[in-house]
Design a protein around this motif. Sequence first.
Motif, PDB file in Angstrom:
ATOM      1  N   CYS A  24       0.794  -1.234   0.000  1.00 45.83           N
ATOM      2  CA  CYS A  24       0.000   0.000   0.000  1.00 45.83           C
ATOM      3  C   CYS A  24       0.823   1.278   0.000  1.00 45.83           C
ATOM      4  O   CYS A  24       0.253   2.374   0.091  1.00 45.83           O
ATOM      5  CB  CYS A  24      -0.985   0.001   1.159  1.00 45.83           C
ATOM      6  N   GLY A  25       2.145   1.193  -0.114  1.00 47.13           N
ATOM      7  CA  GLY A  25       2.951   2.390  -0.253  1.00 47.13           C
ATOM      8  C   GLY A  25       2.692   3.394   0.850  1.00 47.13           C
ATOM      9  O   GLY A  25       2.602   3.043   2.027  1.00 47.13           O
ATOM     10  N   LEU A  55       1.338  -3.989   3.588  1.00 49.85           N
ATOM     11  CA  LEU A  55       2.760  -3.672   3.615  1.00 49.85           C
ATOM     12  C   LEU A  55       2.924  -2.199   3.258  1.00 49.85           C
ATOM     13  O   LEU A  55       2.907  -1.826   2.089  1.00 49.85           O
ATOM     14  CB  LEU A  55       3.523  -4.537   2.614  1.00 49.85           C
ATOM     15  N   PRO A  56       3.090  -1.327   4.255  1.00 51.01           N
ATOM     16  CA  PRO A  56       3.165   0.111   3.984  1.00 51.01           C
ATOM     17  C   PRO A  56       4.563   0.560   3.613  1.00 51.01           C
ATOM     18  O   PRO A  56       5.556  -0.146   3.821  1.00 51.01           O
ATOM     19  CB  PRO A  56       2.721   0.720   5.311  1.00 51.01           C
ATOM     20  N   GLY A  57       4.646   1.784   3.089  1.00 52.60           N
ATOM     21  CA  GLY A  57       5.915   2.331   2.676  1.00 52.60           C
ATOM     22  C   GLY A  57       6.828   2.726   3.817  1.00 52.60           C
ATOM     23  O   GLY A  57       8.038   2.870   3.623  1.00 52.60           O
ATOM     24  N   HIS A  58       6.265   2.898   4.997  1.00 52.95           N
ATOM     25  CA  HIS A  58       7.043   3.239   6.190  1.00 52.95           C
ATOM     26  C   HIS A  58       6.349   2.608   7.390  1.00 52.95           C
ATOM     27  O   HIS A  58       5.127   2.479   7.423  1.00 52.95           O
ATOM     28  CB  HIS A  58       7.109   4.760   6.394  1.00 52.95           C
ATOM     29  N   GLY A  59       7.131   2.207   8.383  1.00 49.96           N
ATOM     30  CA  GLY A  59       6.557   1.686   9.607  1.00 49.96           C
ATOM     31  C   GLY A  59       6.173   0.218   9.528  1.00 49.96           C
ATOM     32  O   GLY A  59       6.448  -0.469   8.541  1.00 49.96           O
ATOM     33  N   PRO A  60       5.499  -0.271  10.586  1.00 49.65           N
ATOM     34  CA  PRO A  60       5.192  -1.701  10.681  1.00 49.65           C
ATOM     35  C   PRO A  60       4.035  -2.129   9.795  1.00 49.65           C
ATOM     36  O   PRO A  60       3.224  -1.314   9.355  1.00 49.65           O
ATOM     37  CB  PRO A  60       4.826  -1.868  12.164  1.00 49.65           C
ATOM     38  N   VAL A  61       3.969  -3.441   9.564  1.00 53.79           N
ATOM     39  CA  VAL A  61       2.861  -4.010   8.807  1.00 53.79           C
ATOM     40  C   VAL A  61       1.597  -3.963   9.641  1.00 53.79           C
ATOM     41  O   VAL A  61       1.625  -3.820  10.865  1.00 53.79           O
ATOM     42  CB  VAL A  61       3.164  -5.451   8.352  1.00 53.79           C
ATOM     43  N   THR A  62       0.461  -4.108   8.979  1.00 53.38           N
ATOM     44  CA  THR A  62      -0.823  -4.113   9.658  1.00 53.38           C
ATOM     45  C   THR A  62      -1.781  -4.957   8.824  1.00 53.38           C
ATOM     46  O   THR A  62      -1.359  -5.662   7.906  1.00 53.38           O
ATOM     47  CB  THR A  62      -1.338  -2.678   9.850  1.00 53.38           C
ATOM     48  N   THR A  63      -3.059  -4.916   9.134  1.00 54.04           N
ATOM     49  CA  THR A  63      -4.070  -5.587   8.322  1.00 54.04           C
ATOM     50  C   THR A  63      -5.220  -4.632   8.059  1.00 54.04           C
ATOM     51  O   THR A  63      -5.405  -3.639   8.774  1.00 54.04           O
ATOM     52  CB  THR A  63      -4.627  -6.847   9.008  1.00 54.04           C
ATOM     53  N   ILE A  64      -5.992  -4.949   7.037  1.00 51.69           N
ATOM     54  CA  ILE A  64      -7.170  -4.135   6.733  1.00 51.69           C
ATOM     55  C   ILE A  64      -8.121  -4.120   7.930  1.00 51.69           C
ATOM     56  O   ILE A  64      -8.643  -3.061   8.313  1.00 51.69           O
ATOM     57  CB  ILE A  64      -7.893  -4.667   5.481  1.00 51.69           C
TER      58      ILE A  64
END
Length: 215
Positions: free
Chosen positions: A148-149, A188-197
């Motif tokens: 997701c950048g 998977l974001p462009g900065h920081g930790p992963v998360t979920t919808i």
Amino acid sequence: MEIRSLQVGMVGTNCYLLTMEETGKTIIVDPGAEGRKIADVLKDNNLTASAIYLTHGHFDHIMGCMELKDLLDVNIYLGEKEWELAKDPILNASRTMGGRDFVLKADIPVKDGQILSEAGLPCQVVATPGHTAGGVCYWFREEDVLVCGDTLFCRGIGRSDLPTGDGSELLHSIRERLLCLPPETLCLPGHGPVTTIGEEKEMNSYLDEDAEWFD
């Protein structure tokens, strides 16, 4: 799919290596700097680069591209509405924030809804304007993974005050294009930790129905 993450560049951009485990073929996502370092990780793990996917054209996501292209001979994919930004050092913020002018000409434009299949890993391009006018995300439906950048972060959203950004459009993109994905989808974001919808729908205060804070 095996996921590796490297932090690169001055603002800790997440560069992802997405690998088809059976073959070692790998998609490089957002190589924002340190192309040689990224290439060395591929070599050390016996991985073969298939392509570079870019979520958008800001300097901190693209500055490792040309070095990698020279080293690995791979094509660079970028949203069809993002090419002018990537080629302009003012629009891509390399002149104002990156310390030097940098321009990028990608190889292959991608558009909303397009299915890509590099490395044997099919994904759908999801246009998510707002952080930039031509930004995209990559949804690997079979893997329940969304790259997701700088559109969506863990408990946050991307900034919209840089050239071509639009806060209302960003929030609309997230609510209408991303939050409709399965709640278990890994982001998977462009900065920081992963998360979920699911986590962001429940816990991200920027996405509350009354969160029109940037209008």
